[in-house]
Design an enzyme around this catalytic site. Structure first.
Site, PDB file in Angstrom:
ATOM      1  N   HIS A 181      69.658  39.180  34.140  1.00 32.14           N
ATOM      2  CA  HIS A 181      68.433  39.035  34.927  1.00 32.14           C
ATOM      3  C   HIS A 181      67.628  40.341  34.913  1.00 32.14           C
ATOM      4  CE1 HIS A 181      66.041  37.464  38.400  1.00 32.14           C
ATOM      5  NE2 HIS A 181      65.905  38.755  38.623  1.00 32.14           N
ATOM      6  N   GLU A 182      68.297  41.434  35.283  1.00 33.75           N
ATOM      7  CA  GLU A 182      67.583  42.714  35.354  1.00 33.75           C
ATOM      8  C   GLU A 182      67.158  43.165  33.951  1.00 33.75           C
ATOM      9  OE1 GLU A 182      66.567  43.400  38.153  1.00 33.75           O
ATOM     10  OE2 GLU A 182      68.015  42.305  39.385  1.00 33.75           O
ATOM     11  N   HIS A 214      63.898  41.638  33.206  1.00 35.52           N
ATOM     12  CA  HIS A 214      62.818  42.460  33.774  1.00 35.52           C
ATOM     13  C   HIS A 214      62.578  43.683  32.890  1.00 35.52           C
ATOM     14  CE1 HIS A 214      62.072  40.464  37.581  1.00 35.52           C
ATOM     15  NE2 HIS A 214      63.331  40.539  37.972  1.00 35.52           N
ATOM     16  N   GLU A 254      59.181  37.926  37.229  1.00 31.50           N
ATOM     17  CA  GLU A 254      60.379  37.126  37.513  1.00 31.50           C
ATOM     18  C   GLU A 254      60.576  36.041  36.456  1.00 31.50           C
ATOM     19  OE1 GLU A 254      62.361  38.182  39.665  1.00 31.50           O
ATOM     20  OE2 GLU A 254      63.745  36.537  40.081  1.00 31.50           O
TER      21      GLU A 254
END
Ligand code: ZN
Length: 506
Positions: free
Chosen positions: A269-270, A273, A299
């Site tokens: 997820h990060e 980003h 997001e």
């Protein structure tokens, strides 16, 4: 006759100066979350408040206003989406916004944010809402002052705060997009709850040694394209990604030796980003053309890599053998399909950050429903736990056992991030639409993932989203790239495609 180019370069120099100073605060903020000793929190609050004040002073310099006015009056900005036109348009938007905020309020918000977060950490640990209440009241008061200073139309102070995270968005439009999504999600959750198929999630809680988890997560992040020469991964109590500027993007995660998904999918997820941050035009740093569109679009990138890629069967066709080699005790002899079912389990739960792909958006809608009356004053902060629990029960059919599993679970309100939550669900919807569009352009993405090929997808995102900076607003970008406006339909189609077969639904 003033030289447009010279004025424009002068503007860029000023913008860059403010951005460089702001990025210094980002370094201190990252350090606060990773290595700062607890006793240093008060001093860090002072440091950050000073920097917030200085950054504010630079970003509101009257000279920027003069330069913008000259450029706007000159009529030589080029096509509406040229770099100069975009930089002038978006700098005007943020300049008008920040100049409405008094420096004293900016500093007070910065100081309160640091201290309230420290208070929240202790209050959550003890599950003691009363301990956090004075800070929440102070924060809500400051955010209401902020909304008043910024101004808003239609009598909705919440819109003034939303604009910081999702420029141009309004609570009314978001509510209209969320309503059909919520109806369909509730139906899907019910159907899944009624299914006799239950994956064996005990697989996920076997022994996964920390060092192997770190290596495995880093290698996956690198494989999807995260550049560790221009970024790093550290441990923090709350996972996040912080883009400090060109060539420096920091990811964090937290490891649990008895639970695999938290850290691994957190890193994907990060890293999603981070790929967005790393894909920005470095030369444009400090100007809107070098910035991300909105938190919703940000997001969409993290969710796309975490869920659409990382939780797909094709991804694990490539990664399951290395995972079995990294965690032989936990995974040898486990069939791939059992693993894919386990990492895609769906069940209502109390904690948002641990929620599955289906129930996650309901957690967001709950917060969206509560933040608006908090801001309008209709919901006094002292009533929050009772109203939270009542709303939670209505959404999930569960009663939170305590505040730590209820209204104290998230860092956002202590961090002054009111109006932030809706961007998570917007991101899920954007992600579905982007993924469908990428698939139309690139062909069989799952076949590529199964071969360990992630570069085509990343290249597509770089070209269509990352490299554009703030050229387009979120709604325009989605329309241009996917050929359709924002809608819940793509996300629901994705969820049905994935979960109907997993749970044997018609
Ligand atoms: Zn995120």
């Amino acid at each position: 006759m003033p030289d447009t180019q010279a004025i424009y370069q002068d503007l860029l120099t000023h913008l860059r100066g403010a951005a460089v100073l702001g990025s210094c605060a980002s370094v201190l903020g990252w350090d606060e979350q990773t290595y700062l000793p607890a006793a240093g929190a008060d001093h860090r609050a002072e440091q950050l408040a000073v920097l917030a004040g200085l950054t504010h002073e630079r970003a509101t310099a009257p000279r920027i206003g003069d330069l913008l006015a000259e450029l706007e009056g000159g009529g030589e900005l080029g096509a509406p989406n040229s770099a100069m036109a975009v930089n002038v348009r978006e700098s005007r938007h943020s300049y008008d916004r920040v100049t409405k905020l008094p420096r004293t309020l900016v500093e007070e918000l910065s100081r309160t944010t640091t201290l309230a977060q420290t208070a929240w950490v202790t209050a959550r640990k003890r599950s003691d809402f009363a301990e956090f209440l004075p800070w929440l009241e102070k924060m809500v008061g400051l955010k209401r002052q902020q909304a008043e200073a910024l101004g808003y139309s239609g009598g909705v102070p919440y819109d003034a705060l939303l604009d910081e995270f999702e420029p141009g968005a309004s609570a009314r439009e978001i509510a209209a997009t969320f309503a059909p999504l919520r109806d369909e999600l509730v139906k899907l959750v019910d159907a899944i709850q009624g299914s006799a198929r239950r994956p064996d999630i005990s697989l996920l809680s076997r022994r996964f040694p920390l060092e192997q988890q770190r290596q495995f997560a880093e290698s996956a992040a690198e494989k999807i394209g995260f550049d560790f020469q221009a970024g790093r991964l550290d441990v923090a109590p709350h996972p996040f990604c912080s883009g400090m500027g060109p060539g420096d993007c920091r990811l964090t995660t937290r490891y649990n030796p008895q639970h695999f998904p938290g850290a691994f999918f957190g890193v994907l997820h990060e890293a999603g980003h981070g790929l967005y941050e790393q894909g920005l035009d470095r030369a444009a740093f400090g100007s809107p053309m070098g910035e991300t569109v909105s938190l919703g679009i940000h997001e969409s990138q993290s969710r796309l890599w975490e869920n659409f890629v990382g939780r797909s069967r094709a991804f694990w066709q490539h990664f399951f053998t290395p995972a079995q080699q990294a965690f032989p005790e936990a995974l040898s002899g486990v069939p791939l399909d059992d693993w894919c079912a386990a990492i895609n389990d769906v069940r209502p739960s109390f904690i948002r950050v641990e929620a599955d792909e289906v129930t996650y958006n309901l957690h967001i809608m709950l917060r969206f429903e509560l933040e608006q009356p908090l801001m309008s004053g209709d919901l006094p902060p002292a009533d929050l736990p009772a109203v939270w629990n009542e709303t939670f029960t209505r959404f999930f059919g569960l009663i939170p056992p305590d505040a730590a599993h209820g209204c104290l679970q998230d860092i956002h309100w202590s961090a002054g991030l009111i109006g932030y939550f809706p961007t998570y669900a917007l991101g899920n919807m954007y992600a579905a639409q982007f993924f469908d569009a990428a698939q139309r352009d690139l062909g069989d993405l799952p076949a590529q993932f199964a071969r360990g090929e992630f570069q085509p997808l990343l290249g597509w995102l770089r070209k269509n989203i990352h490299s554009r900076g703030k050229q387009l607003r979120a709604g325009e970008l989605v329309q241009l790239v996917t050929g359709a406006p924002l809608s819940h339909r793509g996300l629901m189609a994705h969820l049905h495609r994935k979960f109907d077969p997993l749970f044997g639904l018609a």
